[in-house]
Design an enzyme around this catalytic site. Structure first.
Site, PDB file in Angstrom:
ATOM      1  CB  SER A  18      -0.551  -6.803   4.163  1.00 33.31           C
ATOM      2  OG  SER A  18      -0.255  -5.592   3.501  1.00 33.31           O
ATOM      3  CE1 TYR A 172       0.925   7.762   3.010  1.00 34.78           C
ATOM      4  CE2 TYR A 172       0.419   9.386   4.703  1.00 34.78           C
ATOM      5  CZ  TYR A 172       0.169   8.167   4.100  1.00 34.78           C
ATOM      6  OH  TYR A 172      -0.832   7.350   4.580  1.00 34.78           O
TER       7      TYR A 172
END
Length: 269
Positions: A18, A172
């Site tokens: 994706s 992150y």
């Protein structure tokens, strides 16, 4: 201007089912490359290859579906051994698979904070194990799909799992900084790239709208082209070669990161 063909080139793209990874695989294959399409599961990888064949005008012989769940380092190791066995020469590895750190602190079965493992440690292990294939001929390279958010990150050397103080954005950013630092490792020529803010699953970390995944992928594909000269450890913001965060080029950071990653993955480079 027509892009030069990449016929004869073999590229592994992680996280290719994706978003930017899928579009990168698509553009590479459309230019003639053989693409190893990685997905989290065999079914997801096969579905992506079937879609490329059906909608992108890509020949089935150009694609190979491969799988590994990056939350499991044993699967990463199995993937690497399979790739080396079936493709002993690999021109490019695109380390693209990534995830947003979850709201709740999450540790994998391997004992690592999940974003740090999926976004960095799995790629560290995969790259290390694929080194023989990437260096079997001159010109092999690694393209790390990083993020401009690496500039806000810091690596918690004594607590990389962030057990004492967890923030999803900090976790992150740490994973993206680690991936960017890793590009300066001297064993395999590698670069990092922020492909721009794109409309993918990671968009909420950045903004409310972004460029198309295909636009972001075009910047990644450019770095896969042997006609694009690269310098080991270079960092790109889309198509511009710019300086990364200072920590990303410090020799001490590279050395400390290699030591930490070797410890956490159980793989000594």
């Amino acid at each position: 201007m027509t892009s030069a063909p990449l016929t004869g080139r073999t590229v592994l793209v992680t996280g290719a089912t994706s978003g930017i990874g899928y579009e990168t695989a698509c553009q590479l294959a459309q230019r003639g490359a053989t693409v190893l399409v990685h997905g989290r599961t065999a079914d997801e990888a096969q579905a992506a290859t079937d879609r490329l064949i059906a909608t992108a005008g890509v020949e089935a012989g150009q694609l190979c579906a491969v799988s590994a769940d990056f939350t499991r380092l044993d699967e990463v190791e199995t993937l690497a051994h399979r790739v080396v066995g079936t493709h002993p020469h690999l021109d490019v590895l695109v380390n693209n698979a990534g995830m947003a750190a979850p709201e709740r602190h999450t540790i994998t079965a391997d004992g690592n904070e999940i974003a740090f493992q999926v976004n960095f440690l799995a790629h560290y292990l995969l790259t290390s194990l694929l080194e023989p294939a990437l260096t079997s001929a001159p010109g092999g390279r690694v393209v790390n799909v990083s993020s401009a958010l690496h500039r806000t990150g810091n690596i918690q050397w004594s607590d990389p799992n962030r057990t004492k103080r967890y923030s999803r954005l900090a976790a992150y950013a740490q994973s993206q900084l680690a991936l960017t630092v890793f590009a300066a490792d001297p064993r395999v020529t590698a670069v990092s790239i922020h492909p721009g803010i794109c409309d993918t699953a990671l968009l909420p970390l950045y903004a409310h709208e972004g460029a198309t995944p295909a636009e972001g992928a075009a910047h990644v594909v450019r770095l896969c082209d042997p006609a694009t000269e690269i310098v080991n450890g270079a960092y790109y913001d889309r198509d511009q070669h710019v300086d990364p965060a200072p920590a990303a080029t410090e020799i001490r950071s590279v050395q400390r990161l290699n030591k930490l990653a070797s410890l956490l993955t159980g793989h000594t480079a």
